[in-house]
Design a protein around this motif. Structure first.
Motif, PDB file in Angstrom:
ATOM      1  N   GLU A 295       3.101  60.605 -41.806  1.00  0.00           N
ATOM      2  CA  GLU A 295       2.511  60.057 -43.018  1.00  0.00           C
ATOM      3  C   GLU A 295       2.918  58.586 -43.136  1.00  0.00           C
ATOM      4  O   GLU A 295       3.817  58.252 -43.889  1.00  0.00           O
ATOM      5  N   PRO A 296       2.242  57.729 -42.378  1.00  0.00           N
ATOM      6  CA  PRO A 296       2.656  56.323 -42.349  1.00  0.00           C
ATOM      7  C   PRO A 296       2.531  55.689 -43.730  1.00  0.00           C
ATOM      8  O   PRO A 296       1.498  55.829 -44.379  1.00  0.00           O
ATOM      9  N   SER A 297       3.591  55.034 -44.182  1.00  0.00           N
ATOM     10  CA  SER A 297       3.508  54.306 -45.450  1.00  0.00           C
ATOM     11  C   SER A 297       4.607  53.255 -45.463  1.00  0.00           C
ATOM     12  O   SER A 297       5.674  53.448 -44.873  1.00  0.00           O
ATOM     13  N   PRO A 298       4.334  52.127 -46.105  1.00  0.00           N
ATOM     14  CA  PRO A 298       5.352  51.080 -46.143  1.00  0.00           C
ATOM     15  C   PRO A 298       6.636  51.528 -46.849  1.00  0.00           C
ATOM     16  O   PRO A 298       7.722  51.055 -46.513  1.00  0.00           O
ATOM     17  N   VAL A 299       6.517  52.472 -47.824  1.00  0.00           N
ATOM     18  CA  VAL A 299       7.714  52.931 -48.518  1.00  0.00           C
ATOM     19  C   VAL A 299       8.624  53.712 -47.563  1.00  0.00           C
ATOM     20  O   VAL A 299       9.844  53.538 -47.563  1.00  0.00           O
ATOM     21  N   VAL A 300       8.006  54.538 -46.715  1.00  0.00           N
ATOM     22  CA  VAL A 300       8.791  55.261 -45.712  1.00  0.00           C
ATOM     23  C   VAL A 300       9.446  54.262 -44.763  1.00  0.00           C
ATOM     24  O   VAL A 300      10.627  54.389 -44.405  1.00  0.00           O
ATOM     25  N   GLU A 301       8.683  53.239 -44.379  1.00  0.00           N
ATOM     26  CA  GLU A 301       9.227  52.196 -43.491  1.00  0.00           C
ATOM     27  C   GLU A 301      10.440  51.518 -44.126  1.00  0.00           C
ATOM     28  O   GLU A 301      11.428  51.224 -43.455  1.00  0.00           O
ATOM     29  N   LEU A 302      10.330  51.253 -45.419  1.00  0.00           N
ATOM     30  CA  LEU A 302      11.432  50.600 -46.138  1.00  0.00           C
ATOM     31  C   LEU A 302      12.668  51.490 -46.126  1.00  0.00           C
ATOM     32  O   LEU A 302      13.787  51.022 -45.843  1.00  0.00           O
ATOM     33  N   ASN A 303      12.480  52.769 -46.422  1.00  0.00           N
ATOM     34  CA  ASN A 303      13.612  53.692 -46.407  1.00  0.00           C
ATOM     35  C   ASN A 303      14.227  53.788 -45.013  1.00  0.00           C
ATOM     36  O   ASN A 303      15.443  53.885 -44.870  1.00  0.00           O
ATOM     37  N   ARG A 304      13.359  53.761 -44.016  1.00  0.00           N
ATOM     38  CA  ARG A 304      13.845  53.798 -42.648  1.00  0.00           C
ATOM     39  C   ARG A 304      14.681  52.543 -42.348  1.00  0.00           C
ATOM     40  O   ARG A 304      15.736  52.628 -41.716  1.00  0.00           O
ATOM     41  N   ALA A 305      14.208  51.400 -42.871  1.00  0.00           N
ATOM     42  CA  ALA A 305      14.931  50.141 -42.646  1.00  0.00           C
ATOM     43  C   ALA A 305      16.347  50.227 -43.220  1.00  0.00           C
ATOM     44  O   ALA A 305      17.305  49.736 -42.612  1.00  0.00           O
ATOM     45  N   VAL A 306      16.474  50.871 -44.385  1.00  0.00           N
ATOM     46  CA  VAL A 306      17.799  51.018 -44.998  1.00  0.00           C
ATOM     47  C   VAL A 306      18.705  51.860 -44.103  1.00  0.00           C
ATOM     48  O   VAL A 306      19.871  51.537 -43.879  1.00  0.00           O
TER      49      VAL A 306
ATOM     50  N   LEU B 237       7.457  42.774 -45.628  1.00  0.00           N
ATOM     51  CA  LEU B 237       7.073  41.789 -46.652  1.00  0.00           C
ATOM     52  C   LEU B 237       6.114  40.754 -46.078  1.00  0.00           C
ATOM     53  O   LEU B 237       5.184  40.306 -46.754  1.00  0.00           O
ATOM     54  N   ALA B 238       6.326  40.396 -44.802  1.00  0.00           N
ATOM     55  CA  ALA B 238       5.462  39.398 -44.163  1.00  0.00           C
ATOM     56  C   ALA B 238       4.026  39.904 -44.052  1.00  0.00           C
ATOM     57  O   ALA B 238       3.081  39.120 -44.062  1.00  0.00           O
ATOM     58  N   ARG B 239       3.881  41.241 -43.944  1.00  0.00           N
ATOM     59  CA  ARG B 239       2.521  41.810 -43.896  1.00  0.00           C
ATOM     60  C   ARG B 239       1.869  41.793 -45.275  1.00  0.00           C
ATOM     61  O   ARG B 239       0.729  42.203 -45.438  1.00  0.00           O
ATOM     62  N   GLY B 240       2.628  41.380 -46.280  1.00  0.00           N
ATOM     63  CA  GLY B 240       2.082  41.325 -47.637  1.00  0.00           C
ATOM     64  C   GLY B 240       2.223  42.645 -48.369  1.00  0.00           C
ATOM     65  O   GLY B 240       1.687  42.827 -49.456  1.00  0.00           O
ATOM     66  N   GLU B 241       2.973  43.596 -47.767  1.00  0.00           N
ATOM     67  CA  GLU B 241       3.114  44.898 -48.416  1.00  0.00           C
ATOM     68  C   GLU B 241       4.414  44.972 -49.212  1.00  0.00           C
ATOM     69  O   GLU B 241       5.396  44.299 -48.887  1.00  0.00           O
ATOM     70  N   LEU B 242       4.395  45.772 -50.269  1.00  0.00           N
ATOM     71  CA  LEU B 242       5.576  46.052 -51.106  1.00  0.00           C
ATOM     72  C   LEU B 242       6.117  44.827 -51.831  1.00  0.00           C
ATOM     73  O   LEU B 242       7.249  44.836 -52.283  1.00  0.00           O
ATOM     74  N   ARG B 243       5.294  43.764 -51.955  1.00  0.00           N
ATOM     75  CA  ARG B 243       5.806  42.564 -52.625  1.00  0.00           C
ATOM     76  C   ARG B 243       6.074  42.808 -54.103  1.00  0.00           C
ATOM     77  O   ARG B 243       6.872  42.108 -54.716  1.00  0.00           O
ATOM     78  N   ASP B 244       5.401  43.805 -54.679  1.00  0.00           N
ATOM     79  CA  ASP B 244       5.608  44.123 -56.096  1.00  0.00           C
ATOM     80  C   ASP B 244       6.547  45.310 -56.294  1.00  0.00           C
ATOM     81  O   ASP B 244       6.645  45.855 -57.382  1.00  0.00           O
ATOM     82  N   TYR B 245       7.178  45.735 -55.234  1.00  0.00           N
ATOM     83  CA  TYR B 245       8.027  46.926 -55.294  1.00  0.00           C
ATOM     84  C   TYR B 245       9.482  46.478 -55.371  1.00  0.00           C
ATOM     85  O   TYR B 245      10.000  45.873 -54.435  1.00  0.00           O
ATOM     86  N   HIS B 246      10.120  46.754 -56.498  1.00  0.00           N
ATOM     87  CA  HIS B 246      11.454  46.178 -56.704  1.00  0.00           C
ATOM     88  C   HIS B 246      12.477  46.639 -55.671  1.00  0.00           C
ATOM     89  O   HIS B 246      13.384  45.898 -55.311  1.00  0.00           O
ATOM     90  N   PHE B 247      12.313  47.878 -55.145  1.00  0.00           N
ATOM     91  CA  PHE B 247      13.269  48.368 -54.147  1.00  0.00           C
ATOM     92  C   PHE B 247      13.254  47.503 -52.880  1.00  0.00           C
ATOM     93  O   PHE B 247      14.285  47.320 -52.238  1.00  0.00           O
TER      94      PHE B 247
END
Lengths: 416, 125
Positions: free
Chosen positions: A328-339, A358-368
């Motif tokens: 289930e590809p999603s930028p939020v999963v990617e972010l959690n993986r990065a952590v 962030l460079a892809r323009g994703e999750l810029r409004d996501y405070h986490f």
């Protein structure tokens, strides 16, 4: 059968109401084909029970008695109304013929499952799905649900009225979907249950007590669902809720401030819930038909396994995020993986991954995303960037405990 | 929970009904009242005399005044009420929805407050 005293009968009927009313309702909806008529019949059946059980004793199977009584009460109700609307005679006759013909009990257990799938039908708006499920499946009152969701009771009542009209007008079928449709429809049921859980778990607003009740209700729903439909993802979701619930007392201070996973007192974690959750995760994963809920639960189980934060198996967690991301590809999963990667390989590795997102323009409004970036910079000693990140996160965060946490981080950076 | 249901209707509409129409509506209402009584949902119900017989009382500066009305500035007038016991607001709405005059008038459903709260009347939002 024996005839007990009046006071006992009240108590017996009240107890039967608590244990059985939702099942009886679910069956009556199927038999009568109408939510409102079924609710009316349910009420009449219980009113009749108080009278008749007093006289004739409590039947061997109260549930079957109530279903049958409700059915015939509904026919009475329609017959009475038919005096003023002749078209209803036919409806009453049909219901009577059906009631006379089929006395089977084989559908009874499935009825609650039917009810859940109907309440969570994708044709209904998301907030209506939640409200209907809590009212019809869990038996909460409109006022209780409104209170828990900080909504006016009249607003919530209208939502329920509209949803029931929609079910009637769009002829949403009262059934458990067939094999082809099941995965997608189950997803919608699981989403509603998890939404209810999260509403109770994230103490963003409202009194703690009410919110906790919602989580307990969601877990109860999860258990019921598992009993009726032992699908791996049902196991996964129940496991995920149990594992998150196990940390409830450890995750915030008495004053309501957030405590990060790594700083929590693990002695406060509820071992019983962890044992139940972990066992379910194993069952779900060994089925090989698991999905995103099972994987999230598996990640939670790895955390639960670690006696201290330092002992956390981050490699395992990164691996699970990899599978989750493939599924289930999603930028939020990617972010959690990065952590998780930052914990395994160091903050600079995590920073590179977050910057790529962030460079892809994703999750810029996501405070986490900004908070995670700030955290990595802080660990790397890049204080100015860390401050900037926390400030951006603070500008986006809505929940009070999160805002207080970010402010504390900022104060620490400014102070030292 | 207790709910007070206020039945509003256009008096002129009722007055212009034929005798048969009225008889049928009357019987239907009485039958529903009887059903609600039997199922234990009805606490009390009464029809009201015409709004033309209404008097509005006020005391201002210690002075009592009584005036006719309320006059029909609004299209619908309060014609009767029934107080019910229901599990929750949605059940009350269902019960109110089966009240025959709901088909041409309207029913206002008001939850009963548990006495007068000490901290003040009506929460503001």
């Amino acid at each position: 059968m024996k005839a007990p005293a009046a006071i006992d009968i009240r108590r017996v009927v009240d107890a039967v109401y608590r244990d059985e009313s939702r099942r009886v309702l679910a069956t009556l909806i199927r038999l009568l084909g109408d939510f409102d008529l079924a609710e009316e019949a349910l009420h009449e059946a219980f009113a009749a029970a108080v009278e008749q059980w007093q006289r004739d004793g409590v039947p061997d199977s109260p549930r079957a008695w109530l279903v049958s009584a409700g059915r015939f009460k509904a026919i009475d109700v329609i017959r009475r109304r038919a005096r003023f609307d002749a078209s209803l005679h036919l409806v009453a006759d049909e219901l009577y013929a059906e009631a006379d013909n089929d006395r089977d009990d084989e559908h009874l257990e499935d009825d609650r499952l039917r009810l859940m799938f109907t309440c969570c039908h994708p044709a209904l708006p998301a907030d209506a799905q939640v409200a209907l499920t809590l009212r019809e499946v869990c038996g909460l009152t409109t006022e209780e649900i409104a209170h828990a969701f900080l909504t006016a009771p009249s607003t919530l009542a209208q939502r329920i009225v509209r949803a029931k009209n929609k079910i009637r007008d769009a002829r949403i079928p009262y059934e458990v979907p067939g094999r082809a449709e099941l995965p997608q429809r189950l997803e919608s049921v699981l989403r509603v249950v998890y939404l209810v859980f999260n509403e109770g778990y994230s103490a963003s607003s409202g009194t703690e007590l009410t919110r906790h009740d919602l989580s307990a209700e969601a877990i109860r729903l999860g258990r019921l669902l598992l009993e009726l439909l032992p699908d791996p993802e049902v196991m996964g979701l129940l496991a995920l809720m149990l594992l998150q619930e196990s940390r409830r007392t450890a995750r915030s201070t008495a004053g309501g401030d957030l405590i990060l996973l790594e700083d929590q007192d693990r002695g406060l974690w509820n071992r019983e819930l962890i044992a139940q959750g972990s066992a379910l995760v194993e069952r779900a994963l060994s089925s090989r038909r698991f999905g995103p809920y099972s994987l999230q639960a598996a990640i939670a189980a790895v955390h639960a396994d670690a006696k201290t934060a330092a002992e956390t198996d981050w490699a395992e967690i990164v691996g699970l995020y990899d599978v989750l991301h493939r599924l289930e590809p999603s930028p939020v999963v990617e972010l959690n993986r990065a952590v998780a990667v930052a914990m395994r390989d160091g903050a600079d590795a995590g920073l590179r991954l977050v910057d790529a997102i962030l460079a892809r323009g994703e999750l810029r409004d996501y405070h986490f995303a900004h908070a995670a970036r700030a955290e990595f910079c802080r660990r790397l000693g890049r204080r100015a960037e860390a401050r900037e990140g926390y400030e951006q996160a603070l500008a986006l965060a809505r929940q009070e405990p999160e805002r207080r946490f970010l402010e504390r981080r900022l104060d620490a950076l400014r102070g030292a | 929970m207790k709910y007070l249901c206020l039945a509003y209707e256009q008096e002129s509409k009722l007055a212009s009904m034929s005798r048969e129409q009225w008889q049928s509506l009357r019987e239907e209402t009485l039958a529903y009242v009887e059903q609600m009584q039997r199922s234990g949902q009805l606490i009390t119900t009464w029809p009201l005399q015409t709004v033309r017989n209404a008097t509005t009382v006020r005391v201002r500066n210690g002075q009592l005044s009584a005036t006719d009305g309320p006059f029909a500035e609004t299209k619908e007038q309060l014609g009767g009420f029934f107080m019910i016991e229901a599990r929750d607001l949605n059940e009350a709405i269902q019960i109110a929805g089966r009240w025959p005059s709901a088909r041409f008038g309207s029913i206002e459903v008001r939850p009963i407050a548990e006495g007068l709260p000490e901290e003040g009347r009506y929460e503001t939002n």
